[in-house]
Design a protein around this motif. Structure first.
Motif, short mmCIF file in Angstrom:
data_model
loop_
_atom_site.label_atom_id
_atom_site.label_comp_id
_atom_site.label_asym_id
_atom_site.label_seq_id
_atom_site.Cartn_x
_atom_site.Cartn_y
_atom_site.Cartn_z
N LEU A 122 0.84 -1.20 0.00
CA LEU A 122 0.00 0.00 0.00
C LEU A 122 0.87 1.25 0.00
N PRO A 123 0.65 2.18 -0.92
CA PRO A 123 1.47 3.39 -0.99
C PRO A 123 1.01 4.44 0.02
N GLU A 124 1.79 5.42 0.22
CA GLU A 124 1.38 6.56 1.06
C GLU A 124 0.20 7.26 0.39
N GLY A 148 -1.77 -3.00 11.40
CA GLY A 148 -0.61 -2.14 11.65
C GLY A 148 -0.59 -0.89 10.80
N LEU A 149 -1.72 -0.57 10.17
CA LEU A 149 -1.77 0.59 9.28
C LEU A 149 -2.10 1.87 10.04
N ILE A 150 -2.79 1.75 11.16
CA ILE A 150 -3.08 2.90 12.04
C ILE A 150 -2.91 2.46 13.48
N THR A 151 -2.87 3.43 14.36
CA THR A 151 -2.88 3.15 15.81
C THR A 151 -4.05 3.89 16.42
N VAL A 166 -4.49 7.80 16.52
CA VAL A 166 -3.37 8.58 17.05
C VAL A 166 -2.14 8.49 16.16
N ALA A 167 -2.14 7.55 15.22
CA ALA A 167 -1.03 7.46 14.27
C ALA A 167 -1.55 6.88 12.95
N ASN A 168 -1.12 7.50 11.85
CA ASN A 168 -1.51 7.06 10.50
C ASN A 168 -0.29 7.26 9.61
N LYS A 173 -6.13 7.73 3.29
CA LYS A 173 -7.35 8.52 3.12
C LYS A 173 -8.54 7.60 3.36
N ILE A 174 -9.20 7.80 4.50
CA ILE A 174 -10.29 6.91 4.90
C ILE A 174 -11.62 7.43 4.35
#
Length: 268
Positions: A122-124, A148-151, A166-168, A173-174
């Motif tokens: 998956l790209p940025e 592990g894609l977000i926290t 808290v982390a992405n 883009k959701i």
């Protein structure tokens, strides 16, 4: 003879009428509301019930709101399409007086991609489609966290929202989409929260091809037979649930509909 009839105690007449009314009520079909994803195994249960002398009418709804409205209004006797978190949210939002009656199955939910073979590819800035209702979007976010894609903030569970991220690190883009439409987002988004039972109905790609499944250990996601509290002693309900949970014919229908991507929420 006229005097004999007139002399019958009122209580006896009331009892006779009551028994007649009860017999009529027992002959009325049990009305079960559901959605397309859960209908085929229920149809098998309805057929088996008919063989045992139990009349059941299956009513299929096209959205996730009407089954609870219909149940609350007394138009159906029970519905089967939601887990407890969804039910609790619906009760809070609309004030429904509804309760879970018996467990059904729990389905896996996965992350699917048409463009990428692994999550590492998956790209940025990749687009990710998840459900837009408060509960299933939380499940989607939990799945992204498992990948592990977000926290997420600790302890938010299925109530997670985008505000709890808290982390992405990949700046995903959701996109929030109606849950039953997520299968269509497969062609447009880089990653999609997918429901295997809806994917099978659409028959557009392999329901087993998820890059990650959320596992079947989240018991809060067991689909429930839901009723109004006053219906808890309805003998028709007990008979129908027993057929759904224990009939070999229904077991075969469940396997055909869901493959290996489900588990029963009861002891077989």
């Amino acid at each position: 003879m006229l005097k004999t009839v007139l002399a019958r105690p009122v209580a006896a007449i009331a009892l006779t009428l009551g028994l007649f009314g009860a017999a009529q009520a027992n002959e009325a079909p049990l009305k079960v509301g559901t959605t397309a994803a859960f209908a085929p195994p229920l149809e098998a249960a309805v057929s088996e019930a008919r063989k045992q002398g139990l009349k059941v009418e299956l009513i299929e709804f096209s959205d996730w709101i009407a089954p609870n409205v219909s149940l609350a209004n007394g138009d159906i006797d029970v519905n089967y399409y939601q887990h407890v978190p969804f039910l609790e949210n619906a009760k809070h939002a609309a004030g429904f007086d509804l309760v879970p009656y018996a467990p059904g199955i729990i389905n896996n939910v996965g992350l699917y991609s048409k463009r990428y073979k692994s999550l590492d590819e998956l790209p940025e800035g990749a687009s990710v489609a998840i459900a837009n209702d408060p509960i299933n979007s939380g499940r989607g976010l939990q799945l992204l966290a498992k990948a592990g894609l977000i926290t997420l903030k600790p302890g938010v569970g299925y109530k997670a929202t985008e505000d709890d991220i808290v982390a992405n690190p990949k700046k995903l883009k959701i996109l929030q989409v109606e849950a039953v439409q997520l299968v269509r987002a497969y062609d447009d988004a880089d990653l999609v929260q997918g429901y295997p039972h809806y994917i099978r109905l659409a028959n557009t790609f392999d329901a087993n091809s998820a890059l990650l499944f959320d596992g079947l250990d989240h018991k809060e996601y067991v689909i429930q037979f839901v009723i109004k509290p006053q219906s808890k002693d309805d003998p028709r309900l007990a008979r129908f649930i027993d057929i759904y949970q224990h009939s070999p014919v229904v077991h075969s229908a469940l396997d055909k509909a869901y493959g290996k991507l489900y588990q029963p929420g009861w002891e077989r």
